[in-house]
Design a protein around this motif. Sequence first.
Motif, PDB file in Angstrom:
ATOM      1  N   GLU A 251      -3.534   3.108  -2.660  1.00  0.00           N
ATOM      2  CA  GLU A 251      -3.484   3.628  -1.198  1.00  0.00           C
ATOM      3  C   GLU A 251      -4.173   2.771   0.025  1.00  0.00           C
ATOM      4  N   THR A 252      -5.252   2.278  -0.560  1.00  0.00           N
ATOM      5  CA  THR A 252      -6.113   1.493   0.346  1.00  0.00           C
ATOM      6  C   THR A 252      -6.412   0.050  -0.093  1.00  0.00           C
TER       7      THR A 252
ATOM      8  N   LEU B 277       0.712  -1.176  -0.098  1.00  0.00           N
ATOM      9  CA  LEU B 277      -0.173  -0.025   0.007  1.00  0.00           C
ATOM     10  C   LEU B 277       0.674   1.320   0.308  1.00  0.00           C
TER      11      LEU B 277
END
Length: 894
Positions: free
Chosen positions: A586-587, A580
Motif C-alpha cells: 500500500e505504501t 501501489l
Amino acid sequence: MNLIEQRVLRGPNLYSSAPCLLTVVDLAELQGVSTSALPRFNDALLDLIPSLGQHYSPPGKPGGFVQRLQQGTYMARVVEHVTLALQTLAGAPVGFGRSAPIESQPGRYRVICGYQFEQVAQEAFALAMQLVTALAHDQPFDLEEPLAELRDHAERRAIGTSTAAVIDAATRRGIPSLRLTEEANLFQLGWGARQKRLQATVTGNTSLVAANIASDKQLTKTLLAEAGVPVPRGRLVTDVEQAQRAARRVGVPVTIKPLDANQGKGVTTVCVTPEQIEAAFDHARGYSRRVIVEKYLEGHDYRVLVTGNKVAAASRRRPPEVTGDGVKTIAELVAQENLDPARGDGHTNILTRMRLDQIAADLLAKQGYEFDSVPPAGAVVALRGNANLSTGGTAEDATDLLHPSTREICIRAARTIGLDVAGIDIICRDIGVPLDEQDGGIIEVNAAPGIRMHQYPSSGQPRDAGDAIVEAMYGKDNGRIPVIAVTGTNGKTTTALLLGHAGRMAKLGTGVTTTEGVFINGVRVDQGDCSGYWSARKVLTSTEVDFAVLETARGGILKRGLAFDRCDVGVVLNVSADHLGMDGVETLADLAEVKAVVARTASRAVVLNAEDPYCVRMASQVEEGVEVLYFSLDPEHPVLLTHLDQGGRATWLHDGVLMIGHGNRREALVSAAAMPMSVQGHAMFNIANALAAIAALLATDFTLPKIAEALTTFVSDSHNNPLRANVYDMGQATLVVDYAHNPAAYRALGRMARSLAGSVAGAGTSGKVIGVVTAPGDRRDADLRDVGRNCAIDFNELIVYQSNPRGRADGQTGALIVEGIRQQLSGDGTAVQIDDVQQALAVAIAKCQPGDVLVFSSPSTPHVLVEALRPFYPENAAIIAADLRPVHSECNDA
C-alpha cells in the motif's frame, strides 16, 4: 469461509527465507467469531489434533497456542496452526506460520504457512479450512481418512534417506540444490555450468556403462577377477540342470541369485542339497531369466562405501531377525519390532519394516518354525538369508576395523567397474583380517548404493556418507556461479542488460533475465516479462551459464519468491511509487520491504542508491560481513561521503566523469559522454544505472579495463534494449521512445528530453519537448494524476493516449493523467487526450519543428510501437521491426 487466492512462494520471500504457502481467505460468516465464544470448539479441535497442544504462539512457549484459543482468537489463525499440524502429522513437519487481517478488505486474512511439499501444503490448507469450518458450526469431522490420504501424498513426495543425507551435506557446504521432479529424487546441485545432477546416490559423474556392468553380476565378477580382486567361483545358468552341474563344480554349499536383481531380491544362501538348489533356482528365476550359482563364502556380510578414490564407510550388515522370549509368537515379535519409529516402508526411514512373506516362511521352515511358533527365550530367529536393509536388516559401523589391504581392494574394485560411488559387498569372517587369509571375497559391486546403514547405523559410530559423496562430486567447490540480482522501481532492465553485456565482453557464458525476456549468451530464449521465479530458474539450470544477472521485479518476489537461496550481489536501484495498492503493498515503505528481500539474500555485497532514503535504510538489513557499496549522481551527497570516510567503496558522477572510490582513493573510469547509453550525457537515469552496474561488477571482481570496455560498448537501442531511451533522428526533430509508466520514470525522462532539446536546438535556444504519454489503467487514481503532474514539469505539449485500460472504462485513465497535468500547470495548459495511439502520434508529429524532441511512451510490446510508427516513420519502424529478436518460447513467470 472461502479461499480467495493462493500462492506458492518457492524461495526467499517477503515473509520468510524459506518456502511458504500464502493464502488469502475470506472468513465470511466466521468473521468476528472468536474461539472463546464457541463452547465446544477448543476441546473438539484438541481432541482431533492433540499435537496442537505443543504449538508455540505468543507468549512464545509450548502451549501458547492453546492459551490463545482459550483467550479467544480469530479463525484464520486457527487455520494456520491446523495446516502446520496436518503437514507434520502427514510426515512433512513444518513450524513457520503467520496470519494477519488485510486492513483494506474487512473479513479477509492473509495466512502464511511453511511447507516441505507444495501439493501437500495446499491439500493440508484445504483440509484445515474444512475442519475448522465444521467445528465452528459444531459439526462432527472425521479426520482419519483425509489424513491417511495426506500421508500417502506426503510419502510419495518424500525424499529418500540416502538422497536427503547427500542434500543436507551439500547444504552444509553452501552448495545450492534444486529438486527437479516432485515425486522422484532427482536433484540439481550447483548452478549453471557448475551444476551436477543427483538421483539417490547416482551422480552426474556416474557412468551409464559402469552402472550397466554393475547390474550384470557375472560380468562384474569376471572383470574383478581379471583385476586381481578376490571373488567367489561361480557360473551363469539358465535352467535347473545347469544349476545342479554348476553347484557340483564349484562345490556346495552355494549361493544362488538372479543375474541382475537388486536389494537382495531372489537370493538364497547355503544351498546344499539338489532340492534346495532347485528351489533356490526357481526363486531366482522369478527375478531374472539368467541365474548365478557361486561358491558360498562363509562369514559375515559387510558393505564398504567407496566415493571417488577413497573408502568413506564400512558396515557389518545383519539379516532381519528376532529374539524369542518364550511367550510371543514370531509374528508377534515381528509386529513388536516394526513398531520402532525408525522402521518404515521404502527408503524414507532409517530402517525398513520386517516382512513375513513366503521367503521368510521358507527360511523359518529350515529352522523348524512357522509364523505362529513361539521360539524359546534367547533363541535368535532369522527372517532372511541376506542382510539388506531394504528387507529389514540392520547394520553396525565397521569403518575403523577395515584392514588397509581390503580398503585398497575395494577402491580397486570400484575403479575397475568405473563407478564414482560404489557399494562393495564383502563376505568374510573378520573384516580386520586380509581377505586372502580367510577365503573372503567381494560378491557384488553396487551402483546407487544406499547409505542409510552408514549414516544411521543401528550401533557404532555414524559416518557422514552423504558428505563423502558431495566431496567426491565437488571437492572444496560450492557449485555456485556469480549471481547478481537487480531490483528497484526503474532502471532494472537496462542495468541487467549492461551487466550481462559486461559478462559477455569478459568471455563468460552469461544468462540474463529481464522484463523483455531471458537471454543466454545474448540469444533470447524467452520473451515477455521474465523477471520472476521461473525465468531465473531457467538461467540457473542452464549448463551454458557461468555468470547470471537476474532482474528481480516486485511482482516476481510477491508471486513466487526468489529462485535462489542467495545471490552474490544484490542491487537496489531506487524505490518510488509504482504498483501501489496491489498485493498488499500500500505504501512506499511496503514496497521497500519487498525490494529489501533481494538485499537480505546477498552473500557478498549489496549495491544501494545513496540518494534514496529507502535504499539507505536497507543497509541495516544486510547480513553481517556483506559489503555495502553506494552509488550517487551527487558527488557531495552526505551518505556517499560518510561511507567513503568510513573506508567503504562507492561510485559517483563528478564533472561528467564516472568515478570509483575506496576510502580515500579516487579513480576516474570513463566520461559519461563516452557511454552510448547516456545519450551524450543527457540521460542521467542511465548514468545512475551505469554507476550501480560498476559497483556490482567491482563486487564480483571485474577489472577496471573490462568494466570500462563494457560501458563504452553497450548501446541502448531497439535491438539491445528496446523501449529504454531509444533515440531516432526524424530529420527535423529527435524521437525518443521509452517504456516510462510511473511518475518517477516520467520525471527522469522529461529531464533527459529537456536537456536533449537544449543541445539539439543550439546555443542559447531550446526546442520544444512534446510528449505522447500513457500509463497502465490498474494504477491508483492518485498515481495516474502524479504521472500527469510529473510530465507537466518538463514537457511543453502533451498528448495522452490509452494503452492498457486493465479494468477501467475507455478514456478514464487518460482523463486522470490530463487532470494531473492541468493541476501542475494551474490551468488548461497544453494537454490533449486522444485515446487512439496512431491519432495521438499523428497530432504530435504535426507539431514538431526543427530542434524539437518528441517523446513517445510506448507500451511494453515492441510490435505496438512498430505499428504506431509505420504510417509516419516507415524507416524507423522498419529498423525496430528488424531488431525484434527471434524467440524459442514464451516466458511464463506465473
